[in-house]
Scaffold this active site. Structure first.
Site, PDB file in Angstrom:
ATOM      1  N   GLY A   1       0.888  -1.220   0.005  1.00  0.00           N
ATOM      2  CA  GLY A   1       0.069  -0.115  -0.158  1.00  0.00           C
ATOM      3  C   GLY A   1       0.827   1.227  -0.002  1.00  0.00           C
TER       4      GLY A   1
ATOM      5  N   GLN B   1       3.023   9.953   1.098  1.00  0.00           N
ATOM      6  CA  GLN B   1       4.508   9.309   1.051  1.00  0.00           C
ATOM      7  C   GLN B   1       5.378   9.547  -0.067  1.00  0.00           C
ATOM      8  OE1 GLN B   1       2.462   5.305   2.259  1.00  0.00           O
ATOM      9  NE2 GLN B   1       4.332   5.146   3.354  1.00  0.00           N
TER      10      GLN B   1
ATOM     11  N   CYS C   1       5.840   0.071   7.631  1.00  0.00           N
ATOM     12  CA  CYS C   1       5.562   1.493   6.718  1.00  0.00           C
ATOM     13  C   CYS C   1       6.732   1.745   5.832  1.00  0.00           C
ATOM     14  CB  CYS C   1       5.182   2.464   7.502  1.00  0.00           C
ATOM     15  SG  CYS C   1       4.761   3.923   6.574  1.00  0.00           S
ATOM     16  N   LEU C   2       6.557   1.807   4.555  1.00  0.00           N
ATOM     17  CA  LEU C   2       7.783   2.263   3.831  1.00  0.00           C
ATOM     18  C   LEU C   2       8.487   3.552   4.175  1.00  0.00           C
ATOM     19  CD1 LEU C   2       6.368   1.134   0.193  1.00  0.00           C
ATOM     20  CD2 LEU C   2       7.958  -0.207   1.559  1.00  0.00           C
TER      21      LEU C   2
ATOM     22  N   HIS D   1      -4.358   1.618   7.419  1.00  0.00           N
ATOM     23  CA  HIS D   1      -2.968   2.276   7.615  1.00  0.00           C
ATOM     24  C   HIS D   1      -2.733   3.291   6.767  1.00  0.00           C
ATOM     25  CE1 HIS D   1       1.606   1.575   7.833  1.00  0.00           C
ATOM     26  NE2 HIS D   1       1.519   2.337   6.982  1.00  0.00           N
ATOM     27  N   GLU D   2      -3.224   3.007   5.479  1.00  0.00           N
ATOM     28  CA  GLU D   2      -3.208   4.053   4.217  1.00  0.00           C
ATOM     29  C   GLU D   2      -4.088   5.129   4.512  1.00  0.00           C
ATOM     30  OE1 GLU D   2      -0.481   3.416   2.625  1.00  0.00           O
ATOM     31  OE2 GLU D   2      -0.390   1.439   3.122  1.00  0.00           O
TER      32      GLU D   2
ATOM     33  N   HIS E   1      -2.573   7.716   6.963  1.00  0.00           N
ATOM     34  CA  HIS E   1      -1.413   8.404   6.174  1.00  0.00           C
ATOM     35  C   HIS E   1      -2.010   9.982   5.582  1.00  0.00           C
ATOM     36  CE1 HIS E   1       2.319   6.413   6.063  1.00  0.00           C
ATOM     37  NE2 HIS E   1       1.764   5.375   5.741  1.00  0.00           N
TER      38      HIS E   1
HETATM   39 NI    NI Z   1       2.860   3.449   5.796  1.00  0.00          NI
END
Ligand code: NI
Length: 163
Positions: free
Chosen positions: A46, A51, A88-89, A130-131, A134
């Site tokens: 995701g 991000q 998380c990236l 989660h997304e 963000h």
């Molecule tokens: Ni994330």
């Protein structure tokens, strides 16, 4: 297609409240396409527009059943509770344990501007929450317990890192 730079913790764009997308035009569709490319190459499951440095309400996900592009996603229903590890990236090399709703229903606009509903549980529900966090400047580490470095064993198993 373009691989975008993924912003990491400490970058203020990750803490902004993202703006709603008013018009889903070619530019927005290109952004979504590049975000998917970036997510797959990371690899991740995701990615949210903040991000990649663009504070608009757009997420892309793939919970294993194909890519989804969701503009202005909103959780309209939730049920239950689930505890699991996630990563998380934007917080590379770390995982933490987060309690989230076990099931959610999200409404959003797809890449054609069509209103869609996505109902999911388990992994899909977790990625969606989660997304969408963000988009409100929230990182999982704000909610997680036991944030720790990713262990080798975890990288090879089902730990849901990389979203
Ligand atoms: Ni994330």
């Amino acid at each position: 297609m373009l691989i975008l730079e993924i912003r990491t913790e400490g970058d203020p764009v990750l803490r902004e409240t993202a703006k709603p997308v008013k018009i889903i035009d070619g530019k927005m569709r290109d952004l979504a396409r590049d975000m998917l490319e970036t997510m797959y190459s990371a690899p991740g499951v995701g990615l949210a527009a903040p991000q990649v440095g663009i504070p608009v309400r757009l997420i892309v996900i793939d919970a294993g059943d194909g890519p989804r592009t969701l503009f202005n996603p909103e959780i309209v229903w939730r049920r239950g509770e689930a505890v699991d590890d996630e990563g998380c990236l934007s917080v590379p090399g770390m995982i933490g344990t987060v309690t989230r709703s076990a099931e959610v229903e999200v409404i959003a606009y797809d890449r054609d501007g069509k209103l869609v509903s996505v109902r999911g549980k388990g992994f899909l529900a977790r990625i969606l929450q989660h997304e969408i966090d963000h988009l409100d400047g929230v990182l999982y580490i704000d909610k997680a317990e036991n944030v720790r470095p990713v262990e080798e064993e975890c990288e090879e198993s089902q730990c849901s890192e990389g979203d």
